[in-house]
Design an enzyme around this catalytic site. Sequence first.
Site, mmCIF file in Angstrom:
data_model
loop_
_atom_site.group_PDB
_atom_site.id
_atom_site.type_symbol
_atom_site.label_atom_id
_atom_site.label_comp_id
_atom_site.label_asym_id
_atom_site.label_seq_id
_atom_site.Cartn_x
_atom_site.Cartn_y
_atom_site.Cartn_z
ATOM 1 N N ARG A 174 0.834 -1.203 0.000
ATOM 2 C CA ARG A 174 0.000 0.000 0.000
ATOM 3 C C ARG A 174 0.870 1.256 0.000
ATOM 4 O O ARG A 174 2.049 1.210 0.383
ATOM 5 C CB ARG A 174 -0.873 0.043 1.260
ATOM 6 C CG ARG A 174 -1.488 -1.274 1.677
ATOM 7 C CD ARG A 174 -1.853 -1.239 3.153
ATOM 8 N NE ARG A 174 -2.288 -2.548 3.650
ATOM 9 C CZ ARG A 174 -3.547 -2.885 3.882
ATOM 10 N NH1 ARG A 174 -4.496 -2.013 3.678
ATOM 11 N NH2 ARG A 174 -3.855 -4.080 4.321
ATOM 12 N N ASP A 244 -3.832 4.053 3.196
ATOM 13 C CA ASP A 244 -3.655 2.651 3.570
ATOM 14 C C ASP A 244 -4.610 1.745 2.795
ATOM 15 O O ASP A 244 -4.486 0.514 2.865
ATOM 16 C CB ASP A 244 -3.852 2.455 5.085
ATOM 17 C CG ASP A 244 -5.169 3.014 5.584
ATOM 18 O OD1 ASP A 244 -5.337 4.242 5.516
ATOM 19 O OD2 ASP A 244 -6.031 2.238 6.036
#
Length: 482
Positions: A174, A244
């Site tokens: 991520r 995220d």
Amino acid sequence: MKLHKQYAQLGSKFSNQTRPEKIKHPKVVLWNTALANALGFEFETNQVGSYFSGQLLLPGSKPVALAYAGHQFGHFNPQLGDGRAHLLGEVIDQQGKLHDIQLKGSGPTLFSRNGDGKCGIKPAVREYLMSEAMAAMGVPTTRCLAVVATGETIYRQTSTPGAVVTRVASSHLRVGTFEYFAARQMYAEIKTLADLSIARHCPQIENDDPDKYIKLFSYVVDKQINLITEWMRVGFIHGVMNTDNTLLSGDTIDYGPCAMMGVYDPDTVFSSIDRNGRYAFGNQANIAQWNLARLAECLLPLIDTDEQRAIDKVMPLLTAFPDKFKQSNNHMMASKLGFEQSNEAVNNSQQALLELLLQHQLDYTQSFVQLQHSLGSDLDAKSQSLNPNLQQWQQNWVQLLQQTNTPLAQAQQLMSQHNPLVIPRNHHMEKVLDEVESDLHTDSLAVFLSVLQSPYTLTKHTHLYQDAAADDDLNYQTFCGT
């Protein structure tokens, strides 16, 4: 079948070794046979519940919780991490591609921050249904292999059955993973992550290429442009586009507060926590660019030892994002209207259509399906099924198709490939989820799922799920499943 431990072997700086929590009565609610076959998984029926609730470990598995940070609604949190998820390992599928196998809702970890690490049955089934629908519509996405009820009761707004969902992803790398190490000035670890990202997603980039990290960034930019374009095509609203939840692979992840747009409006927001519309339907491209800027900041030390030179290399890719997205979006909209190519006239036509949809509060998906059907052999008869507010526009559109020498049958065929007949509408989703929550009843779920898995094909049950919500989703809200 044996899992690999590629990410776990990076060490304790990247993840924390931990075991899923023990439960007493796992019960399989959903099992994705087609996906299991593609991954090369073969299990006895009585084994699925134990393996995919974490009671038994798959061969080679070394469960870990991943460390990452993230900007949440624009505010940086330096330590998030998997608070209720366990990465079991990676598997090589039948085509030789590597996939992460992760349990979600499988108990607390080092990153739980006093949370219980559990997942309710409704968000687990929602993720399964939404990811299957997105995959069938051709939108890049993570997938779900299984949903297993835990036999326990957990508490959110109310009490609800607990569940574990198995996520399959091309990786869990991520933007927030890079931010975690950048915030700590751990540049060697950023390089490790970048090299792993190249190996997983850009193997065409040579290891000794001096520009490999700027090429990695360019790859991620293109993947995000494609992803947001596909979201816009089908009317998907992510709801929580934090860094995220932004994968370098360009796949959709985290179906917590997501929803589908019914009535067209770029300002549509359903997430209960998005009070200022940061992640509204029409703002998703802007947020993708903002998230990419955060990734660029993390990669600067790798791109060039001189910070200003690194910025000079990155900025053209970031500043080009709006124009590249506009070009991608225009081409997508042209396809939804049956044109092989976009041009100024086509762009003006699609913009005029969207303005009509907004002005008259018309359903996004239904309107494109109606237009597609209006190109039948009897144009006058077919156009009668159109909303009256679109009929004049439809006549101008047909003339434009003829002016561009596009046969109407060809245009209709192209439209049929880009306009789903059915989407996972919010009111149907909630009805199915309520039934599952009440008694783990899956009959209606199975019918709904079968329709969602054939979004471009008219089945005997398609018509059951094409209607808009009676209140046009005016009071609908979605919530995070934590």
